[in-house]
Motif scaffolding. Structure first.
Motif, short mmCIF file in Angstrom:
data_model
loop_
_atom_site.label_atom_id
_atom_site.label_comp_id
_atom_site.label_asym_id
_atom_site.label_seq_id
_atom_site.Cartn_x
_atom_site.Cartn_y
_atom_site.Cartn_z
N LEU A 83 3.50 4.63 -6.38
CA LEU A 83 4.77 5.10 -6.94
C LEU A 83 5.83 4.00 -7.00
CD1 LEU A 83 5.02 8.66 -5.39
CD2 LEU A 83 4.29 8.01 -7.67
N ASN A 84 6.06 3.35 -5.88
CA ASN A 84 7.10 2.31 -5.81
C ASN A 84 6.46 1.02 -5.33
OD1 ASN A 84 9.12 4.14 -6.53
ND2 ASN A 84 9.44 4.75 -4.42
N GLY A 85 7.15 -0.09 -5.54
CA GLY A 85 6.59 -1.37 -5.15
C GLY A 85 7.43 -2.17 -4.19
N ASN A 86 8.27 -1.51 -3.40
CA ASN A 86 9.09 -2.29 -2.48
C ASN A 86 8.48 -2.33 -1.08
OD1 ASN A 86 9.68 0.25 -1.62
ND2 ASN A 86 11.80 0.26 -2.34
N THR A 87 9.05 -3.14 -0.22
CA THR A 87 8.50 -3.38 1.11
C THR A 87 8.53 -2.14 1.98
OG1 THR A 87 9.33 -5.64 0.92
CG2 THR A 87 8.65 -4.92 3.09
N VAL A 88 9.59 -1.37 1.92
CA VAL A 88 9.71 -0.17 2.74
C VAL A 88 8.61 0.83 2.39
CG1 VAL A 88 11.21 1.77 3.33
CG2 VAL A 88 12.19 -0.50 3.01
N THR A 89 8.32 0.95 1.12
CA THR A 89 7.26 1.86 0.69
C THR A 89 5.91 1.43 1.24
OG1 THR A 89 8.46 2.31 -1.35
CG2 THR A 89 6.14 2.89 -1.31
N TYR A 90 5.64 0.14 1.24
CA TYR A 90 4.37 -0.36 1.76
C TYR A 90 4.25 -0.12 3.26
CZ TYR A 90 3.60 -2.72 -2.68
OH TYR A 90 3.40 -3.00 -4.01
N ILE A 91 5.34 -0.28 3.99
CA ILE A 91 5.31 -0.05 5.44
C ILE A 91 5.09 1.43 5.74
CG2 ILE A 91 6.73 -0.12 7.54
CD1 ILE A 91 8.02 -2.68 6.38
N VAL A 92 5.83 2.30 5.07
CA VAL A 92 5.68 3.75 5.29
C VAL A 92 4.29 4.21 4.87
CG1 VAL A 92 6.52 6.01 4.54
CG2 VAL A 92 8.15 4.21 5.10
N ALA A 93 3.78 3.70 3.75
CA ALA A 93 2.43 4.07 3.30
C ALA A 93 1.38 3.61 4.30
CB ALA A 93 2.15 3.48 1.93
N ALA A 94 1.54 2.43 4.86
CA ALA A 94 0.58 1.93 5.85
C ALA A 94 0.61 2.80 7.10
CB ALA A 94 0.90 0.48 6.21
N ILE A 95 1.78 3.22 7.52
CA ILE A 95 1.90 4.11 8.69
C ILE A 95 1.22 5.44 8.41
CG2 ILE A 95 3.54 5.41 10.10
CD1 ILE A 95 5.42 2.97 9.85
N PHE A 96 1.46 6.00 7.23
CA PHE A 96 0.81 7.27 6.87
C PHE A 96 -0.71 7.14 6.82
CE2 PHE A 96 4.25 9.97 4.58
CZ PHE A 96 5.04 9.90 5.71
N ILE A 97 -1.19 6.05 6.25
CA ILE A 97 -2.63 5.85 6.15
C ILE A 97 -3.24 5.70 7.54
CG2 ILE A 97 -4.41 4.24 5.34
CD1 ILE A 97 -2.55 3.75 2.88
#
Length: 98
Positions: free
Chosen positions: A56-70
């Motif tokens: 959905l988004n390509g910023n750093t915060v999104t990647y960190i939150v997505a990694a935590i969820f995964i």
């Protein structure tokens, strides 16, 4: 990604189905077995939600939150699978005795 959205909805539906079965069940080992299956479904929901966020988004915060969820979803799937394997023979024995 519409495929991910469909998988997210299906995993959430399975989680709700297993929770209803958990509430309706009376045998203790069967309840733990069903709870393990619901844990797997919830972990799959969280992990797929994290993967969906990557698209959905390509910023750093999104990647960190997505990694935590995964990671949280993966650990929940792993723990649920181990509990499922442990309680399956106990639930089968309990059902056979009843």
């Amino acid at each position: 990604m519409p495929v991910l959205v469909i998988l997210i909805v299906i995993s959430l539906a399975f989680y709700l189905v297993y929770k209803v079965k958990y509430v309706r069940s009376k045998r203790p080992a069967e309840r733990k077995w069903i709870s393990a299956k619901s844990s797997i479904a919830l972990g799959l929901f969280v992990a797929l939600f994290g993967v969906n966020q990557l698209f959905l988004n390509g910023n750093t915060v999104t990647y960190i939150v997505a990694a935590i969820f995964i990671l949280i979803g993966g650990f929940s799937i792993y723990a649920g699978f181990k509990a499922y394997k442990y309680y399956l023979p106990l639930a089968a024995k309990e059902a056979q005795e009843a």
